[in-house]
Scaffold this motif. Structure first.
Motif, PDB file in Angstrom:
ATOM      1  N   ILE A 114     -26.347  11.692  70.241  1.00 18.32           N
ATOM      2  CA  ILE A 114     -25.925  10.300  70.479  1.00 18.32           C
ATOM      3  C   ILE A 114     -25.353  10.182  71.885  1.00 18.32           C
ATOM      4  O   ILE A 114     -25.180  11.180  72.591  1.00 18.32           O
ATOM      5  CB  ILE A 114     -24.885   9.835  69.450  1.00 18.32           C
ATOM      6  N   PHE A 115     -25.020   8.958  72.302  1.00 10.83           N
ATOM      7  CA  PHE A 115     -24.144   8.771  73.447  1.00 10.83           C
ATOM      8  C   PHE A 115     -23.310   7.518  73.199  1.00 10.83           C
ATOM      9  O   PHE A 115     -23.736   6.583  72.515  1.00 10.83           O
ATOM     10  CB  PHE A 115     -24.902   8.712  74.781  1.00 10.83           C
ATOM     11  N   ILE A 116     -22.098   7.525  73.713  1.00  4.67           N
ATOM     12  CA  ILE A 116     -21.105   6.523  73.343  1.00  4.67           C
ATOM     13  C   ILE A 116     -21.510   5.117  73.769  1.00  4.67           C
ATOM     14  O   ILE A 116     -21.291   4.145  73.042  1.00  4.67           O
ATOM     15  CB  ILE A 116     -19.729   6.890  73.944  1.00  4.67           C
ATOM     16  N   ASN A 117     -22.125   4.963  74.948  1.00  2.00           N
ATOM     17  CA  ASN A 117     -22.499   3.633  75.445  1.00  2.00           C
ATOM     18  C   ASN A 117     -23.812   3.124  74.849  1.00  2.00           C
ATOM     19  O   ASN A 117     -24.325   2.083  75.263  1.00  2.00           O
ATOM     20  CB  ASN A 117     -22.623   3.650  76.969  1.00  2.00           C
ATOM     21  N   CYS A 118     -24.361   3.840  73.898  1.00  2.79           N
ATOM     22  CA  CYS A 118     -25.661   3.517  73.305  1.00  2.79           C
ATOM     23  C   CYS A 118     -25.639   2.152  72.611  1.00  2.79           C
ATOM     24  O   CYS A 118     -24.731   1.842  71.843  1.00  2.79           O
ATOM     25  CB  CYS A 118     -26.030   4.612  72.311  1.00  2.79           C
ATOM     26  N   ALA A 119     -26.668   1.345  72.902  1.00  2.00           N
ATOM     27  CA  ALA A 119     -26.832   0.048  72.234  1.00  2.00           C
ATOM     28  C   ALA A 119     -27.916   0.119  71.163  1.00  2.00           C
ATOM     29  O   ALA A 119     -28.275  -0.889  70.576  1.00  2.00           O
ATOM     30  CB  ALA A 119     -27.186  -1.022  73.264  1.00  2.00           C
ATOM     31  N   GLY A 120     -28.439   1.328  70.938  1.00  2.00           N
ATOM     32  CA  GLY A 120     -29.494   1.527  69.934  1.00  2.00           C
ATOM     33  C   GLY A 120     -28.931   2.058  68.624  1.00  2.00           C
ATOM     34  O   GLY A 120     -27.923   1.564  68.126  1.00  2.00           O
ATOM     35  N   PRO A 121     -29.544   3.103  68.076  1.00  2.00           N
ATOM     36  CA  PRO A 121     -29.201   3.572  66.724  1.00  2.00           C
ATOM     37  C   PRO A 121     -28.040   4.566  66.664  1.00  2.00           C
ATOM     38  O   PRO A 121     -27.739   5.076  65.587  1.00  2.00           O
ATOM     39  CB  PRO A 121     -30.497   4.250  66.281  1.00  2.00           C
ATOM     40  N   ILE A 146     -23.865  16.070  69.403  1.00  2.00           N
ATOM     41  CA  ILE A 146     -24.046  16.434  70.811  1.00  2.00           C
ATOM     42  C   ILE A 146     -24.364  15.167  71.612  1.00  2.00           C
ATOM     43  O   ILE A 146     -25.297  14.427  71.268  1.00  2.00           O
ATOM     44  CB  ILE A 146     -25.197  17.447  70.975  1.00  2.00           C
ATOM     45  N   THR A 147     -23.592  14.921  72.658  1.00  2.00           N
ATOM     46  CA  THR A 147     -23.864  13.761  73.491  1.00  2.00           C
ATOM     47  C   THR A 147     -25.035  14.034  74.427  1.00  2.00           C
ATOM     48  O   THR A 147     -25.182  15.150  74.950  1.00  2.00           O
ATOM     49  CB  THR A 147     -22.636  13.353  74.319  1.00  2.00           C
ATOM     50  N   GLU A 151     -22.351  13.075  81.514  1.00  2.00           N
ATOM     51  CA  GLU A 151     -21.661  12.584  82.707  1.00  2.00           C
ATOM     52  C   GLU A 151     -20.574  11.570  82.344  1.00  2.00           C
ATOM     53  O   GLU A 151     -19.499  11.540  82.951  1.00  2.00           O
ATOM     54  CB  GLU A 151     -22.670  11.949  83.671  1.00  2.00           C
ATOM     55  N   ASN A 152     -20.866  10.732  81.352  1.00  2.00           N
ATOM     56  CA  ASN A 152     -19.908   9.699  80.937  1.00  2.00           C
ATOM     57  C   ASN A 152     -19.091  10.098  79.714  1.00  2.00           C
ATOM     58  O   ASN A 152     -17.947   9.681  79.555  1.00  2.00           O
ATOM     59  CB  ASN A 152     -20.650   8.386  80.658  1.00  2.00           C
ATOM     60  N   ASP A 153     -19.695  10.892  78.838  1.00  2.00           N
ATOM     61  CA  ASP A 153     -19.020  11.262  77.589  1.00  2.00           C
ATOM     62  C   ASP A 153     -18.221  12.549  77.785  1.00  2.00           C
ATOM     63  O   ASP A 153     -18.639  13.648  77.415  1.00  2.00           O
ATOM     64  CB  ASP A 153     -20.044  11.427  76.468  1.00  2.00           C
ATOM     65  N   THR A 154     -17.052  12.392  78.388  1.00  2.00           N
ATOM     66  CA  THR A 154     -16.150  13.513  78.628  1.00  2.00           C
ATOM     67  C   THR A 154     -15.489  13.924  77.309  1.00  2.00           C
ATOM     68  O   THR A 154     -15.525  13.173  76.328  1.00  2.00           O
ATOM     69  CB  THR A 154     -15.069  13.108  79.631  1.00  2.00           C
ATOM     70  N   PRO A 155     -14.871  15.098  77.266  1.00  2.00           N
ATOM     71  CA  PRO A 155     -14.158  15.493  76.049  1.00  2.00           C
ATOM     72  C   PRO A 155     -13.130  14.457  75.611  1.00  2.00           C
ATOM     73  O   PRO A 155     -12.951  14.223  74.403  1.00  2.00           O
ATOM     74  CB  PRO A 155     -13.490  16.813  76.459  1.00  2.00           C
ATOM     75  N   GLU A 156     -12.467  13.803  76.572  1.00  2.00           N
ATOM     76  CA  GLU A 156     -11.460  12.795  76.232  1.00  2.00           C
ATOM     77  C   GLU A 156     -12.099  11.582  75.554  1.00  2.00           C
ATOM     78  O   GLU A 156     -11.578  11.063  74.553  1.00  2.00           O
ATOM     79  CB  GLU A 156     -10.713  12.354  77.499  1.00  2.00           C
ATOM     80  N   ARG A 157     -13.222  11.132  76.087  1.00  2.00           N
ATOM     81  CA  ARG A 157     -13.918   9.987  75.480  1.00  2.00           C
ATOM     82  C   ARG A 157     -14.477  10.360  74.115  1.00  2.00           C
ATOM     83  O   ARG A 157     -14.449   9.552  73.170  1.00  2.00           O
ATOM     84  CB  ARG A 157     -15.064   9.511  76.380  1.00  2.00           C
ATOM     85  N   LEU A 158     -15.000  11.580  73.996  1.00  2.00           N
ATOM     86  CA  LEU A 158     -15.519  12.030  72.705  1.00  2.00           C
ATOM     87  C   LEU A 158     -14.403  12.116  71.667  1.00  2.00           C
ATOM     88  O   LEU A 158     -14.633  11.845  70.481  1.00  2.00           O
ATOM     89  CB  LEU A 158     -16.200  13.386  72.857  1.00  2.00           C
ATOM     90  N   GLN A 159     -13.186  12.477  72.105  1.00  2.00           N
ATOM     91  CA  GLN A 159     -12.047  12.540  71.190  1.00  2.00           C
ATOM     92  C   GLN A 159     -11.763  11.162  70.598  1.00  2.00           C
ATOM     93  O   GLN A 159     -11.583  11.014  69.379  1.00  2.00           O
ATOM     94  CB  GLN A 159     -10.814  13.068  71.922  1.00  2.00           C
ATOM     95  N   LYS A 160     -11.735  10.141  71.460  1.00  2.00           N
ATOM     96  CA  LYS A 160     -11.477   8.782  70.983  1.00  2.00           C
ATOM     97  C   LYS A 160     -12.613   8.289  70.086  1.00  2.00           C
ATOM     98  O   LYS A 160     -12.378   7.625  69.074  1.00  2.00           O
ATOM     99  CB  LYS A 160     -11.314   7.830  72.173  1.00  2.00           C
ATOM    100  N   TYR A 161     -13.839   8.620  70.478  1.00  2.00           N
ATOM    101  CA  TYR A 161     -15.003   8.219  69.673  1.00  2.00           C
ATOM    102  C   TYR A 161     -14.947   8.881  68.303  1.00  2.00           C
ATOM    103  O   TYR A 161     -15.194   8.239  67.275  1.00  2.00           O
ATOM    104  CB  TYR A 161     -16.272   8.622  70.421  1.00  2.00           C
TER     105      TYR A 161
END
Length: 274
Positions: A114-121, A146-147, A151-161
């Protein structure tokens, strides 16, 4: 005397009806022939992920026509995609800890991309992983996300997600790392697709095209299959299969075997130089 027989329009209409009826009969006979021909093709037992290839006998120049035992019909070839061994890797968990393939051995695990900014599924796929966590809370399994946008999905952002999905850090890992390494793992390791759109026309939220499949890996690091994260029935199959894998490890022999795979021998024999 009827005037219909002398009416040219009436005769023309009957001719059109006859022609249309003939066409419909020809189409019906053609459909019946197609069904009959395919029903006479040899059946092959297939498993999840198998690829079916039809090979025309005419393509095989080395085979003697007198030895044709398939009556000229295309041969059905089943190409096995699973199982296969997963390559080694080293990625970073949301906690900052490095995670390797070896760290995940000993338990079956499900892997999503996945990726956090994803507008898809992606949200739907992560929601499916959250359902697996809930339904399998008493089973000894692991979940791995796994992101594909390191580049955008840092460990900190993944923690919040991860927190938004109430992901248990002991059971559900969120991994990031160098993009080339991540893409290599997905493309070559899991044999799944991921591709970043670097064109000027790329749309926000759709910058990265990637597989929606959730992969199943057993306790020995063997990839057993893929399951579409957008289809509920596929998720039911995944849940039952990973639970079966976990239950099988409760047997003493299986548990011992999985532990031996994870742990390297402490005392290696030294070569005899005498």
């Amino acid at each position: 005397m009827s005037t219909e027989s002398n009416n040219p329009d009436s005769s023309s209409g009957r001719s059109k009806i006859i022609m249309l009826g003939s066409v419909l009969w020809i189409l019906a006979l053609g459909a019946l022939f197609f069904v009959w021909k395919n029903s006479n093709m040899p059946e092959k037992d297939t498993e999840q992920g198998d690829i079916i290839v039809l090979q025309d006998d005419d393509d095989d120049d080395d085979e003697d026509e007198d030895e044709d035992d398939n009556n000229g019909k295309p041969r059905t070839i089943v190409v096995k995609m699973f199982p296969f061994e997963l390559m080694d890797f080293k990625l970073t968990e949301r906690s900052g800890k490095e995670i390797t393939k070896k760290d995940l051995l000993g338990k079956p695990w499900a892997v999503s991309f996945i990726f956090i900014n994803c507008a898809g599924p992606c949200y739907q796929i992560t929601s499916q992983m959250a359902k697996l966590q809930k339904k399998l809370k008493d089973d000894d399994i692991r979940l791995v996300t796994i992101t594909v946008d390191p580049e955008n999905d840092t460990p900190e952002r993944l923690q919040k997600y991860a927190d938004t999905f109430q992901a248990d850090p002991k059971k559900w890992l969120f991994l990031t790392g160098d993009q080339d390494k991540v893409y290599e793992l997905i493309n070559l390791g899991f044999k799944q697709s991921v591709l970043e759109d670097t064109s000027d026309t790329r749309q926000k939220g759709f910058e990265i095209a990637h597989s929606s499949n959730i992969m199943l890996v057993n306790a020995e690091g063997i990839v057993l299959g893929k399951y579409n994260g957008q289809i509920d029935s596929e998720m039911v199959k995944l849940r039952k299969t990973i639970k079966k894998e976990a239950d099988s490890l409760k047997e003493p022999d299986k548990q011992k075997e999985a532990s031996q795979v994870k742990e390297e021998p402490k005392n290696k024999e030294q070569p005899d130089n005498s």
